[in-house]
Design a protein around this motif. Structure first.
Motif, PDB file in Angstrom:
ATOM      1  N   THR A  24       0.816  -1.211   0.000  1.00 37.05           N
ATOM      2  CA  THR A  24       0.000   0.000   0.000  1.00 37.05           C
ATOM      3  C   THR A  24       0.850   1.261   0.000  1.00 37.05           C
ATOM      4  O   THR A  24       0.317   2.368  -0.105  1.00 37.05           O
ATOM      5  N   ALA A  25       2.159   1.141   0.139  1.00 33.66           N
ATOM      6  CA  ALA A  25       3.107   2.261   0.111  1.00 33.66           C
ATOM      7  C   ALA A  25       4.457   1.705  -0.328  1.00 33.66           C
ATOM      8  O   ALA A  25       4.693   0.498  -0.233  1.00 33.66           O
ATOM      9  N   PRO A  26       5.356   2.580  -0.806  1.00 31.11           N
ATOM     10  CA  PRO A  26       6.687   2.083  -1.196  1.00 31.11           C
ATOM     11  C   PRO A  26       7.398   1.401  -0.020  1.00 31.11           C
ATOM     12  O   PRO A  26       7.294   1.838   1.123  1.00 31.11           O
ATOM     13  N   ALA A  27       8.098   0.329  -0.324  1.00 30.93           N
ATOM     14  CA  ALA A  27       8.867  -0.400   0.693  1.00 30.93           C
ATOM     15  C   ALA A  27      10.083   0.421   1.114  1.00 30.93           C
ATOM     16  O   ALA A  27      10.605   1.226   0.351  1.00 30.93           O
ATOM     17  N   GLU A  28      10.531   0.199   2.334  1.00 32.53           N
ATOM     18  CA  GLU A  28      11.801   0.732   2.810  1.00 32.53           C
ATOM     19  C   GLU A  28      12.780  -0.429   2.768  1.00 32.53           C
ATOM     20  O   GLU A  28      12.488  -1.499   3.300  1.00 32.53           O
ATOM     21  N   ALA A  29      13.937  -0.227   2.145  1.00 34.40           N
ATOM     22  CA  ALA A  29      14.882  -1.324   1.961  1.00 34.40           C
ATOM     23  C   ALA A  29      16.289  -0.901   2.344  1.00 34.40           C
ATOM     24  O   ALA A  29      16.703   0.221   2.073  1.00 34.40           O
ATOM     25  N   TRP A  30      17.018  -1.830   2.976  1.00 35.30           N
ATOM     26  CA  TRP A  30      18.409  -1.627   3.368  1.00 35.30           C
ATOM     27  C   TRP A  30      19.208  -2.844   2.923  1.00 35.30           C
ATOM     28  O   TRP A  30      18.690  -3.955   2.928  1.00 35.30           O
ATOM     29  N   TYR A  45      19.796  -8.379   2.995  1.00 38.78           N
ATOM     30  CA  TYR A  45      18.851  -7.272   2.874  1.00 38.78           C
ATOM     31  C   TYR A  45      17.860  -7.269   4.029  1.00 38.78           C
ATOM     32  O   TYR A  45      17.684  -8.264   4.727  1.00 38.78           O
ATOM     33  N   TRP A  46      17.196  -6.130   4.191  1.00 37.27           N
ATOM     34  CA  TRP A  46      16.211  -5.906   5.251  1.00 37.27           C
ATOM     35  C   TRP A  46      15.161  -4.982   4.663  1.00 37.27           C
ATOM     36  O   TRP A  46      15.484  -3.897   4.178  1.00 37.27           O
ATOM     37  N   VAL A  47      13.902  -5.395   4.642  1.00 40.18           N
ATOM     38  CA  VAL A  47      12.843  -4.620   3.991  1.00 40.18           C
ATOM     39  C   VAL A  47      11.646  -4.504   4.929  1.00 40.18           C
ATOM     40  O   VAL A  47      11.252  -5.482   5.562  1.00 40.18           O
ATOM     41  N   VAL A  48      11.067  -3.305   5.000  1.00 36.00           N
ATOM     42  CA  VAL A  48       9.807  -3.104   5.711  1.00 36.00           C
ATOM     43  C   VAL A  48       8.745  -2.811   4.657  1.00 36.00           C
ATOM     44  O   VAL A  48       8.856  -1.851   3.889  1.00 36.00           O
ATOM     45  N   LEU A  49       7.725  -3.672   4.609  1.00 43.63           N
ATOM     46  CA  LEU A  49       6.618  -3.542   3.661  1.00 43.63           C
ATOM     47  C   LEU A  49       5.405  -2.954   4.361  1.00 43.63           C
ATOM     48  O   LEU A  49       5.160  -3.251   5.536  1.00 43.63           O
ATOM     49  N   SER A  50       4.638  -2.158   3.645  1.00 49.43           N
ATOM     50  CA  SER A  50       3.364  -1.648   4.147  1.00 49.43           C
ATOM     51  C   SER A  50       2.254  -2.369   3.390  1.00 49.43           C
ATOM     52  O   SER A  50       2.128  -2.245   2.169  1.00 49.43           O
ATOM     53  N   LEU A  51       1.467  -3.147   4.122  1.00 48.62           N
ATOM     54  CA  LEU A  51       0.374  -3.924   3.550  1.00 48.62           C
ATOM     55  C   LEU A  51      -0.941  -3.462   4.169  1.00 48.62           C
ATOM     56  O   LEU A  51      -0.942  -2.766   5.193  1.00 48.62           O
ATOM     57  N   VAL A  58      10.831  -8.162   6.217  1.00 50.65           N
ATOM     58  CA  VAL A  58      11.403  -9.312   5.528  1.00 50.65           C
ATOM     59  C   VAL A  58      12.921  -9.122   5.524  1.00 50.65           C
ATOM     60  O   VAL A  58      13.420  -8.070   5.124  1.00 50.65           O
ATOM     61  N   SER A  59      13.645 -10.128   6.005  1.00 51.11           N
ATOM     62  CA  SER A  59      15.105 -10.080   5.971  1.00 51.11           C
ATOM     63  C   SER A  59      15.603 -11.326   5.264  1.00 51.11           C
ATOM     64  O   SER A  59      14.932 -12.353   5.253  1.00 51.11           O
ATOM     65  N   GLY A  60      16.772 -11.209   4.647  1.00 48.30           N
ATOM     66  CA  GLY A  60      17.286 -12.377   3.960  1.00 48.30           C
ATOM     67  C   GLY A  60      18.600 -12.129   3.274  1.00 48.30           C
ATOM     68  O   GLY A  60      19.274 -11.123   3.500  1.00 48.30           O
ATOM     69  N   CYS A  61      18.950 -13.065   2.387  1.00 49.02           N
ATOM     70  CA  CYS A  61      20.195 -13.006   1.640  1.00 49.02           C
ATOM     71  C   CYS A  61      19.923 -13.512   0.224  1.00 49.02           C
ATOM     72  O   CYS A  61      19.241 -14.520   0.043  1.00 49.02           O
ATOM     73  N   MET A  86      10.543  -4.358  12.369  1.00 46.23           N
ATOM     74  CA  MET A  86      11.714  -4.749  13.145  1.00 46.23           C
ATOM     75  C   MET A  86      12.883  -3.873  12.709  1.00 46.23           C
ATOM     76  O   MET A  86      13.033  -3.586  11.525  1.00 46.23           O
ATOM     77  N   GLU A  87      13.706  -3.463  13.648  1.00 45.99           N
ATOM     78  CA  GLU A  87      14.849  -2.616  13.316  1.00 45.99           C
ATOM     79  C   GLU A  87      15.936  -3.433  12.627  1.00 45.99           C
ATOM     80  O   GLU A  87      16.184  -4.584  12.980  1.00 45.99           O
ATOM     81  N   ARG A  88      16.611  -2.812  11.669  1.00 50.20           N
ATOM     82  CA  ARG A  88      17.659  -3.477  10.891  1.00 50.20           C
ATOM     83  C   ARG A  88      18.916  -3.670  11.740  1.00 50.20           C
ATOM     84  O   ARG A  88      19.193  -2.874  12.632  1.00 50.20           O
TER      85      ARG A  88
END
Length: 105
Positions: A24-30, A45-51, A58-61, A86-88
């Motif tokens: 519902t909004a742009p993701a924040e990604a690190w 990577y570390w991503v916060v999604l707005s749904l 979502v975190s991963g490799c 969750m904080e990165r």
């Protein structure tokens, strides 16, 4: 699906459309600094999604294989999703948003 194949740009476009359709909004990604070994690179990577239901982290490799022209020939990804924001970790140092990118300290 873990075993679904996506080929070429149309396949990537289809995959991304499926992944981001519920946002519902742009993701924040690190991203952390990539680790490169020959034609293989991996990046955390570390991503916060707005749904519609709220935020999800979502975190991963991702592990990428490149050909001689620098094009990705294979991509594998391992990730974990958790409800809420969750904080990165401090090792994830590059921020990306709809406004651009920046290196974090």
């Amino acid at each position: 699906s873990l075993f679904r194949r996506y080929n070429g740009r149309p396949g990537l476009r289809s995959y991304l459309a499926d992944c981001f359709a519920e946002e519902t909004a742009p993701a924040e990604a690190w991203f952390a600094e990539p680790v490169v070994d020959g034609s293989t690179a991996s990046v955390e990577y570390w991503v916060v999604l707005s749904l519609a239901e709220g935020q999800m982290t979502v975190s991963g490799c991702t592990v990428l294989e490149f050909d001689a022209a620098g094009q990705v020939t294979e991509a594998r990804d391992c990730s974990h999703a958790r409800e809420g924001r969750m904080e990165r970790p401090r090792s994830v140092v590059w921020a990306f948003s709809s406004e651009g990118s920046e290196e974090l300290s």
